[in-house]
Design a protein around this motif. Sequence first.
Motif, PDB file in Angstrom:
ATOM      1  N   SER A  42     -59.722  25.427  35.829  1.00  0.00           N
ATOM      2  CA  SER A  42     -59.321  25.804  34.472  1.00  0.00           C
ATOM      3  C   SER A  42     -59.055  24.577  33.622  1.00  0.00           C
ATOM      4  O   SER A  42     -59.353  24.563  32.415  1.00  0.00           O
ATOM      5  CB  SER A  42     -58.069  26.690  34.525  1.00  0.00           C
ATOM      6  OG  SER A  42     -58.312  27.861  35.270  1.00  0.00           O
ATOM      7  N   HIS A  43     -58.514  23.523  34.229  1.00  0.00           N
ATOM      8  CA  HIS A  43     -58.226  22.288  33.498  1.00  0.00           C
ATOM      9  C   HIS A  43     -59.519  21.620  33.054  1.00  0.00           C
ATOM     10  O   HIS A  43     -59.636  21.152  31.918  1.00  0.00           O
ATOM     11  CB  HIS A  43     -57.420  21.355  34.402  1.00  0.00           C
ATOM     12  CG  HIS A  43     -57.021  20.071  33.740  1.00  0.00           C
ATOM     13  ND1 HIS A  43     -55.954  19.985  32.872  1.00  0.00           N
ATOM     14  CD2 HIS A  43     -57.542  18.822  33.800  1.00  0.00           C
ATOM     15  CE1 HIS A  43     -55.838  18.738  32.431  1.00  0.00           C
ATOM     16  NE2 HIS A  43     -56.790  18.013  32.990  1.00  0.00           N
ATOM     17  N   VAL A  44     -60.500  21.570  33.945  1.00  0.00           N
ATOM     18  CA  VAL A  44     -61.781  20.917  33.625  1.00  0.00           C
ATOM     19  C   VAL A  44     -62.521  21.666  32.527  1.00  0.00           C
ATOM     20  O   VAL A  44     -63.093  21.068  31.613  1.00  0.00           O
ATOM     21  CB  VAL A  44     -62.655  20.812  34.891  1.00  0.00           C
ATOM     22  CG1 VAL A  44     -64.074  20.382  34.522  1.00  0.00           C
ATOM     23  CG2 VAL A  44     -62.048  19.818  35.869  1.00  0.00           C
ATOM     24  N   HIS A  45     -62.497  23.004  32.596  1.00  0.00           N
ATOM     25  CA  HIS A  45     -63.349  23.800  31.706  1.00  0.00           C
ATOM     26  C   HIS A  45     -62.580  24.540  30.616  1.00  0.00           C
ATOM     27  O   HIS A  45     -63.137  25.422  29.968  1.00  0.00           O
ATOM     28  CB  HIS A  45     -64.159  24.799  32.538  1.00  0.00           C
ATOM     29  CG  HIS A  45     -64.997  24.132  33.591  1.00  0.00           C
ATOM     30  ND1 HIS A  45     -66.087  23.357  33.279  1.00  0.00           N
ATOM     31  CD2 HIS A  45     -64.872  24.082  34.929  1.00  0.00           C
ATOM     32  CE1 HIS A  45     -66.619  22.878  34.399  1.00  0.00           C
ATOM     33  NE2 HIS A  45     -65.904  23.299  35.416  1.00  0.00           N
ATOM     34  N   ASN A  46     -61.291  24.189  30.427  1.00  0.00           N
ATOM     35  CA  ASN A  46     -60.486  24.755  29.349  1.00  0.00           C
ATOM     36  C   ASN A  46     -60.426  26.284  29.432  1.00  0.00           C
ATOM     37  O   ASN A  46     -60.581  26.984  28.428  1.00  0.00           O
ATOM     38  CB  ASN A  46     -61.034  24.320  27.979  1.00  0.00           C
ATOM     39  CG  ASN A  46     -60.034  24.581  26.868  1.00  0.00           C
ATOM     40  OD1 ASN A  46     -58.825  24.514  27.073  1.00  0.00           O
ATOM     41  ND2 ASN A  46     -60.535  24.899  25.688  1.00  0.00           N
ATOM     42  N   LEU A  47     -60.205  26.812  30.624  1.00  0.00           N
ATOM     43  CA  LEU A  47     -60.096  28.248  30.817  1.00  0.00           C
ATOM     44  C   LEU A  47     -58.649  28.673  30.602  1.00  0.00           C
ATOM     45  O   LEU A  47     -57.724  27.962  30.976  1.00  0.00           O
ATOM     46  CB  LEU A  47     -60.553  28.634  32.228  1.00  0.00           C
ATOM     47  CG  LEU A  47     -61.924  28.095  32.662  1.00  0.00           C
ATOM     48  CD1 LEU A  47     -62.243  28.555  34.086  1.00  0.00           C
ATOM     49  CD2 LEU A  47     -63.019  28.526  31.706  1.00  0.00           C
ATOM     50  N   VAL A  48     -58.455  29.833  30.007  1.00  0.00           N
ATOM     51  CA  VAL A  48     -57.117  30.317  29.661  1.00  0.00           C
ATOM     52  C   VAL A  48     -56.701  31.516  30.508  1.00  0.00           C
ATOM     53  O   VAL A  48     -55.523  31.713  30.783  1.00  0.00           O
ATOM     54  CB  VAL A  48     -57.049  30.677  28.159  1.00  0.00           C
ATOM     55  CG1 VAL A  48     -55.707  31.298  27.786  1.00  0.00           C
ATOM     56  CG2 VAL A  48     -57.312  29.444  27.299  1.00  0.00           C
ATOM     57  N   PRO A  74     -57.804  34.581  33.832  1.00  0.00           N
ATOM     58  CA  PRO A  74     -58.631  34.831  35.019  1.00  0.00           C
ATOM     59  C   PRO A  74     -60.029  35.328  34.651  1.00  0.00           C
ATOM     60  O   PRO A  74     -61.011  35.000  35.328  1.00  0.00           O
ATOM     61  CB  PRO A  74     -57.854  35.897  35.792  1.00  0.00           C
ATOM     62  CG  PRO A  74     -56.452  35.797  35.301  1.00  0.00           C
ATOM     63  CD  PRO A  74     -56.542  35.336  33.874  1.00  0.00           C
ATOM     64  N   ALA A  75     -60.120  36.117  33.580  1.00  0.00           N
ATOM     65  CA  ALA A  75     -61.428  36.630  33.151  1.00  0.00           C
ATOM     66  C   ALA A  75     -62.324  35.497  32.644  1.00  0.00           C
ATOM     67  O   ALA A  75     -63.552  35.557  32.789  1.00  0.00           O
ATOM     68  CB  ALA A  75     -61.243  37.694  32.071  1.00  0.00           C
ATOM     69  N   ASP A  76     -61.740  34.462  32.030  1.00  0.00           N
ATOM     70  CA  ASP A  76     -62.522  33.277  31.649  1.00  0.00           C
ATOM     71  C   ASP A  76     -63.211  32.684  32.867  1.00  0.00           C
ATOM     72  O   ASP A  76     -64.392  32.331  32.837  1.00  0.00           O
ATOM     73  CB  ASP A  76     -61.611  32.201  31.039  1.00  0.00           C
ATOM     74  CG  ASP A  76     -61.291  32.457  29.584  1.00  0.00           C
ATOM     75  OD1 ASP A  76     -61.883  33.371  28.999  1.00  0.00           O
ATOM     76  OD2 ASP A  76     -60.424  31.740  29.040  1.00  0.00           O
ATOM     77  N   PHE A  77     -62.457  32.568  33.963  1.00  0.00           N
ATOM     78  CA  PHE A  77     -63.020  32.010  35.192  1.00  0.00           C
ATOM     79  C   PHE A  77     -64.167  32.868  35.715  1.00  0.00           C
ATOM     80  O   PHE A  77     -65.234  32.365  36.086  1.00  0.00           O
ATOM     81  CB  PHE A  77     -61.927  31.884  36.259  1.00  0.00           C
ATOM     82  CG  PHE A  77     -62.469  31.727  37.644  1.00  0.00           C
ATOM     83  CD1 PHE A  77     -63.026  30.521  38.050  1.00  0.00           C
ATOM     84  CD2 PHE A  77     -62.457  32.792  38.534  1.00  0.00           C
ATOM     85  CE1 PHE A  77     -63.564  30.377  39.317  1.00  0.00           C
ATOM     86  CE2 PHE A  77     -62.981  32.660  39.809  1.00  0.00           C
ATOM     87  CZ  PHE A  77     -63.546  31.444  40.199  1.00  0.00           C
ATOM     88  N   ALA A  93     -66.422  40.025  33.497  1.00  0.00           N
ATOM     89  CA  ALA A  93     -65.257  39.407  32.866  1.00  0.00           C
ATOM     90  C   ALA A  93     -64.487  40.426  32.031  1.00  0.00           C
ATOM     91  O   ALA A  93     -63.244  40.439  32.029  1.00  0.00           O
ATOM     92  CB  ALA A  93     -65.682  38.230  31.998  1.00  0.00           C
ATOM     93  N   LEU A  94     -65.212  41.292  31.324  1.00  0.00           N
ATOM     94  CA  LEU A  94     -64.567  42.327  30.521  1.00  0.00           C
ATOM     95  C   LEU A  94     -63.775  43.281  31.409  1.00  0.00           C
ATOM     96  O   LEU A  94     -62.637  43.657  31.080  1.00  0.00           O
ATOM     97  CB  LEU A  94     -65.615  43.107  29.723  1.00  0.00           C
ATOM     98  CG  LEU A  94     -65.092  44.287  28.892  1.00  0.00           C
ATOM     99  CD1 LEU A  94     -64.164  43.799  27.786  1.00  0.00           C
ATOM    100  CD2 LEU A  94     -66.255  45.092  28.309  1.00  0.00           C
ATOM    101  N   VAL A 107     -61.816  37.241  41.471  1.00  0.00           N
ATOM    102  CA  VAL A 107     -60.980  36.096  41.098  1.00  0.00           C
ATOM    103  C   VAL A 107     -60.647  35.228  42.312  1.00  0.00           C
ATOM    104  O   VAL A 107     -61.020  34.053  42.377  1.00  0.00           O
ATOM    105  CB  VAL A 107     -59.691  36.567  40.400  1.00  0.00           C
ATOM    106  CG1 VAL A 107     -58.814  35.379  40.043  1.00  0.00           C
ATOM    107  CG2 VAL A 107     -60.024  37.373  39.147  1.00  0.00           C
ATOM    108  N   ALA A 108     -59.970  35.795  43.300  1.00  0.00           N
ATOM    109  CA  ALA A 108     -59.498  34.991  44.437  1.00  0.00           C
ATOM    110  C   ALA A 108     -60.646  34.561  45.344  1.00  0.00           C
ATOM    111  O   ALA A 108     -60.807  33.378  45.660  1.00  0.00           O
ATOM    112  CB  ALA A 108     -58.454  35.775  45.221  1.00  0.00           C
ATOM    113  N   LEU A 109     -61.472  35.530  45.769  1.00  0.00           N
ATOM    114  CA  LEU A 109     -62.607  35.165  46.631  1.00  0.00           C
ATOM    115  C   LEU A 109     -63.644  34.369  45.861  1.00  0.00           C
ATOM    116  O   LEU A 109     -64.322  33.496  46.422  1.00  0.00           O
ATOM    117  CB  LEU A 109     -63.227  36.427  47.241  1.00  0.00           C
ATOM    118  CG  LEU A 109     -62.316  37.278  48.135  1.00  0.00           C
ATOM    119  CD1 LEU A 109     -63.086  38.430  48.758  1.00  0.00           C
ATOM    120  CD2 LEU A 109     -61.678  36.426  49.219  1.00  0.00           C
TER     121      LEU A 109
END
Length: 510
Positions: free
Chosen positions: A85-91, A93-96, A107-108, A393-395
């Motif tokens: 998230s730090h590298v790609h500016n994600l805010v 879990p859905a961003d990831f 993601a939706l 998300v986790a897996l």
Amino acid sequence: MGFVAARWRRPDDLATLDEWGLGGRSFGSWITWFLVGGDLYTAYTFVAVPALVFGAGAMGFYAVPYTVVVYPMVMLVLVRLWSVSHVHNLVTPADFVRVRFGSPTLALLVAITGIVATMPYIALQLVGIEAVLKTMGLSGDWPLIIAFAVLAAYTYQSGLRAPALIAFVKDSLIYLVILVAIIYIPAKLGGWGSVFDAAKAKFDSTGTGGILLNANNQLQYITLAFGSALALFLYPHSVTGILASRNRNVIKRNMSALPAYSLLLGLIALLGYMAIAAGVTPIGKDNNTIVPQLFDKVFPDWFAGVAFAAVGIGALVPAAIMSIAAANLFARNVYKEYINRNADAAQEARVSKIASLVVKIGAVLCILLLEPQFSIDLQLIGGVIILQTLPSVALGLYTRWFHRGGLIAGWAAGMAAGMLMLYNISNPATGHEHFGSSAFPLSQLGFDTKITVFAGFLALIVNLVVAVLGTFVARALKSADGPDGTKPEDYFADQGDPRVHELETTAPAS
């Protein structure tokens, strides 16, 4: 303090999600410890867990092993999520999920799941405030509406800085009240032996619950503890607290230090037995009032006021974080993705602020529409829902083997199974036929037994099986690529992205 927080560590511009929704991603170890502690240990802890112990006995202590095992389980997962998230500016879990699997649809679904699962959790916080107000003799809806309005106003103005600042006061008050309670109340009731004897006598006479688990609820206890541990850091508000950290070392320190709250949780749960020994009766049939009633009965008036304040603030802090996290999901993964792709940072922040108000209204509707046997089931129902995002998300943090089509099919199957099971669980105490708790009787699957199991655990198994089968089918049909032949960008290979590895080895100390 909530309103003053807008000026605390004030940036040049608060009108961005990084600043309003993540506190500038600048919180160090102490602030993060209070923030995440205030985020995770909520009215669920101070009101709902003792109420469950009061009504059901040993089953209520499932929350202790659940919070013991969760931190070592998620430590490496959260460190990795922070790095990406730090590298790609994600805010969110859905961003990831969006960048990992290249699927806006998936993601939706993750975003909607997070928002829906958060609403009953916020509702639980409002139930905690309501229990305190009832004990103080403030009847009617207007005191709760005022509390709701104040919460909404300072969250709108100050963002994540508000609950971060208030959490210092909240946790200090909670520790003070509980340490006094576990010494003062048993001494007044004749010692711990008398407390446990009174609890055992009550459960023996009623035939419900007990100070030990029985053959019918042991599986429920295990699956509830393990399922809740898997679900905890899938909640958007948990991820928000982690992403607001300054660096990876902050997360590592916090995962090591947060079990101190688990000790506190075990002591808080014992308040349920103390209430039995003290002869406390809930107001009406509302078991949520037993802790405020206990404090009101045994403490001097002035200290009962301190205790009520601690419980009230213990509900307001997490409710603020939860509404911010859900609002971030809407702004980033619904509004910007599907409504206004050209939205700038200020527009995102403005939409998120408005969404945070709407989420709180949804939480109030949860209170009005759901009638679970114990208020803790509001959180457990949310747990059934949020668990369905675990494969994505986790897996997904460790493998891209799953196909996005398989993940979508698994999510749909798990969600359908979970909702069907919850729909068929009644609440005998109120006569409510549906969504009465999260304890699913295995007899409904054709087994001749009285054993129950956590509905979210069964739903997750369905999800994983369907996701695996769906992935095999999709790969057999050679549909791993997009319709135009392109692959979703692999932001970090399974063997480790050099950029993530660099973060692991060179992250500055806090």
